[in-house]
Scaffold this motif. Sequence first.
Motif, PDB file in Angstrom:
ATOM      1  N   GLY A 239       0.652  -1.316  -0.038  1.00  0.00           N
ATOM      2  CA  GLY A 239       0.110   0.075   0.068  1.00  0.00           C
ATOM      3  C   GLY A 239       0.670   1.294  -0.159  1.00  0.00           C
ATOM      4  N   ASP A 242       4.674   1.116  -0.154  1.00  0.00           N
ATOM      5  CA  ASP A 242       5.239   0.366  -1.410  1.00  0.00           C
ATOM      6  C   ASP A 242       6.569   1.019  -1.571  1.00  0.00           C
ATOM      7  OD1 ASP A 242       5.940  -0.367  -3.912  1.00  0.00           O
ATOM      8  OD2 ASP A 242       4.006   0.366  -4.865  1.00  0.00           O
ATOM      9  N   THR A 268      -4.729  -1.221   2.051  1.00  0.00           N
ATOM     10  CA  THR A 268      -3.324  -0.540   1.642  1.00  0.00           C
ATOM     11  C   THR A 268      -3.402   0.857   1.815  1.00  0.00           C
ATOM     12  OG1 THR A 268      -4.627  -0.318  -0.456  1.00  0.00           O
ATOM     13  CG2 THR A 268      -3.220  -2.294  -0.328  1.00  0.00           C
ATOM     14  N   MET A 402      -1.998  -7.070  -5.240  1.00  0.00           N
ATOM     15  CA  MET A 402      -2.571  -6.668  -4.168  1.00  0.00           C
ATOM     16  C   MET A 402      -2.991  -7.941  -3.353  1.00  0.00           C
ATOM     17  SD  MET A 402      -3.482  -3.192  -4.243  1.00  0.00           S
ATOM     18  CE  MET A 402      -5.017  -3.150  -3.293  1.00  0.00           C
TER      19      MET A 402
END
Length: 537
Positions: A239, A242, A268, A402
């Motif tokens: 999320g 990242d 996220t 994801m």
Amino acid sequence: MSAPKRRGADALARTLRRSGVRRIFTLSGNHVMPVFDAALDAGLDLVHVRHEAAAVHMADAWARLTGEVGVALVTGGPGHANAVGALYTAAMAEAPVLLLSGHAPLAQLGRGAFQEMRQAEIAVPLTKAAGTAQRADTLAREVVQAMALAASGRAGPVHVSLPQDVLEAGAPDDDAAYAARPAPAATFDAAAFLAPMQRARRPLILCGPSCMSHEGRARMRALEEASGIPVVGMESPRGIADPALGAFAQLLATADRVLLLGKRLDFTLRFGAPPAFDAACEFLQLDPETAEIERTARAVGNRIVASAVADIRASLEALTRAARVAESGWLGEVRDAIAFRPAAWDGARASQPGRLHPVQALRPLQALLDAHPRSVFIADGGEFGQWAQACLDAPHRVINGMAGSIGAGLPFALAARLAQPEAPVIAALGDGTFGFHCAEIDTAVRYGLPFVAVVGNDARWNAEYQIQLRDYGAGRLVGCELLPARYERVAQGFGAHGESVTDGASLLPAAQRAMASSRPAVLNVMIEGLAAPDVRR
């Protein structure tokens, strides 16, 4: 001589070909032999793999890279069960995938048929829809509808089970199955959505995984340039943490208005709560699903100030047409934050002899990716995959996504080579990831699909190791050990190119030799097992 009988399998194969499908990712089995036979006459290319889950992963990557519906074909019963788990990665990546599974004959159900299984029910939680074909004469229409559903709204996988007696029964042509469907149009006032965004001091537009294809990123850039508002795509299970987004999380916390454009307000985004977001930050949302808008409202209450059900691609295009550039320094701040990487990385070195720091193992590969305008970068794995996403970029990017699952990297690489036959394909994989589908190197060799897989070998499940170390302490590390295996020899055993790399100076020359081999290639790179980077300024 009478004309050969048209079977349900023939209707299926012709339907796929007329719908634009060129190749099917598949593994043979009793129940789908009629489809294999029909594919010959329909001109379908069967890419025959070593594990059913790999077929789904290849269809997933194909869909993300081409924008087409990716089609996987597996046999019934255990073949279907093997394939189903891979649907979750495709679903969370919002990739349009059609899983076709053979199935026990309808006439034998309830009687102990060979490999009888409640297949559609197993697939339901992982798909937009799942069902079992009942008649050969309606099969073409059902497949066309399934493909349309996979690609519409929030894209995702759809499943159809194919009973063997349906595949073998007679089936006439069904030209009505191919009726044209108009592209979705924007059904909201784009100017009205942009106005409050352009009045904000620190606005952001956040896009979901379906926008992270090559074409999707181009549309996001067009909207950003037209509006002056930062447009940020998100597809990682980390999320806002990242590493590919650099120091973006620090600026997100200061945003005053955020438009969620096909981006779910989920884990996220820390569910929209402080400290990830300012407590006064307002939200707008454009999403193809009413349920997602309702979920956002439950999470942030009256801070969601506008919403509409809308197609994601049509929304991007409508907003771009309606946009007027608003000059501010905020866009530059966000771009700089995303591009930020710590200066210490420039001199990163491993602390152990015979090992590389992940940055040493990855950054040299950027030169290979920069050499072609359509190169493909694939990242898969826990900590090493995160380092790869922080260090490398390419026009086409496919990551495990994801779902947070690992193991798809090698199948992704094969599909990428088929989708981009002239461009470099570089896959960065953890050693744990490599073990899931290493037999697909056999598939790559059989089909002549060269790519370079860089395996970061720290001889452990490092993501879990780092969790245990952080949460329980060094004295309670358990179940994370792997062998420092010679993965390059695995590749050689399948007829691929393989090399071992144990120092930074050898990495780029080894990668260049791998590419020059024109074969599938595995570089077994011994790395220091470090935690994923936490990028902060």
